[in-house]
Design a protein around this motif. Structure first.
Motif: not given
Length: 215
Positions: A56-79
Motif C-alpha cells: 500500500t498504496p496499491v501500485s496502480a495509484l503509484i504508477r498511474p501510467e498503466f491506468i492512462l494506458i488502459a484509458g487511452a486504449t479504451s478510448l481509441l476503440i470507441f469511435p
C-alpha cells in the motif's frame, strides 16, 4: 524496472483494456463507462493482489501510467465506425475479445506470481492464489460492472487455466528461474484458454432451473 517486464505488463494492460472496452460497447455504455470498464479490467486484479500482500498504496495509484494506458486504449476503440463494425459482427467481436482476454489473463497470472515472489513470499498456496487473483480479478469486476455473470463461473476453461498456469509457474521457478517460469505460465494459460474456447469446453454445470423454477 526491467524493460522486459515493463513491456510484458503494458501488453497485458492493453489486452485487458480492450476486453473491458468491448464489454462496455456491447452493453451500450457511454464513453466514460467504456473507459472505466477498460481501466477496471486492466488494473482491478492487481489492486486486489496488492491489498492482499500488504502493498500500500496499491501500485496502480503509484504508477498511474498503466491506468492512462488502459484509458487511452479504451478510448481509441470507441469511435463509432470501429464500435459498430466490431459489436455488430458477432464472430469478429468474439474473436477479438477472446484473444485480448486470453493475453491479459496469461500475462497477469504470470505477473501476479512475479509480484508475490519479488515481495519475498515463498509459500506455494499464497503465490498461486495471488497469481490467479491478479489474472481473473479485473475480469470479474468488469463483468459485475457490466451486470453480467462473471465469465470465470459460467464459460470455458477460464480460472482453471489461470490456476494451471500459476502451478506451472511455481514448479518451474523451483527448478529453473523466474523468467522461464513467467514465460511458460503465460503460454500455458493462453493455450488452455484458446483451446477451451475453440473446442467449446466447459466445466460441468448445475442445471436445475426448471426443477426449482429459477430465472
Amino acid at each position: 524496472m526491467n524493460t522486459y517486464i515493463f513491456i510484458f505488463e503494458v501488453i497485458g494492460t492493453i489486452a485487458f483494456a480492450i476486453s473491458g472496452a468491448l464489454t462496455g460497447m456491447r452493453r451500450e455504455m457511454d464513453i466514460f463507462g467504456i473507459a472505466v470498464l477498460g481501466i477496471t479490467t486492466a488494473v482491478g486484479g492487481g489492486m486486489v493482489r496488492d491489498a492482499i500482500l500488504g502493498i500500500t498504496p496499491v501500485s496502480a495509484l503509484i504508477r498511474p501510467e498503466f491506468i492512462l494506458i488502459a484509458g487511452a486504449t479504451s478510448l481509441l476503440i470507441f469511435p463509432t465506425l470501429i464500435n459498430k463494425h466490431i459489436v455488430l459482427n458477432k464472430n469478429l467481436f468474439e474473436k477479438i475479445f477472446l484473444i485480448a482476454d486470453s493475453i491479459g489473463l496469461g500475462i497477469f497470472t504470470a505477473y501476479g506470481f512475479l509480484v508475490g515472489f519479488e515481495a519475498g513470499f515463498s509459500e506455494w498456496f499464497l503465490l498461486i492464489s495471488v497469481a490467479v487473483i491478479t489474472g481473473v480479478g479485473g475480469g470479474v469486476m468488469r463483468d459485475i460492472f457490466a451486470l453480467q455473470k462473471p465469465i470465470i463461473f459460467v464459460r470455458h476453461i477460464y480460472a482453471t487455466a489461470s490456476i494451471a498456469g500459476a502451478i506451472v509457474c511455481y514448479a518451474v521457478n523451483l527448478y529453473f528461474n523466474i523468467n522461464w517460469a513467467i514465460v511458460l505460465c503465460f503460454i500455458v494459460v493462453f493455450i488452455l484458454r484458446i483451446l477451451s474456447a475453440h473446442l467449446d469446453l466447459d466445466l460441468p454445470k448445475a442445471k436445475y432451473y426448471h426443477e426449482f423454477n429459477l430465472k
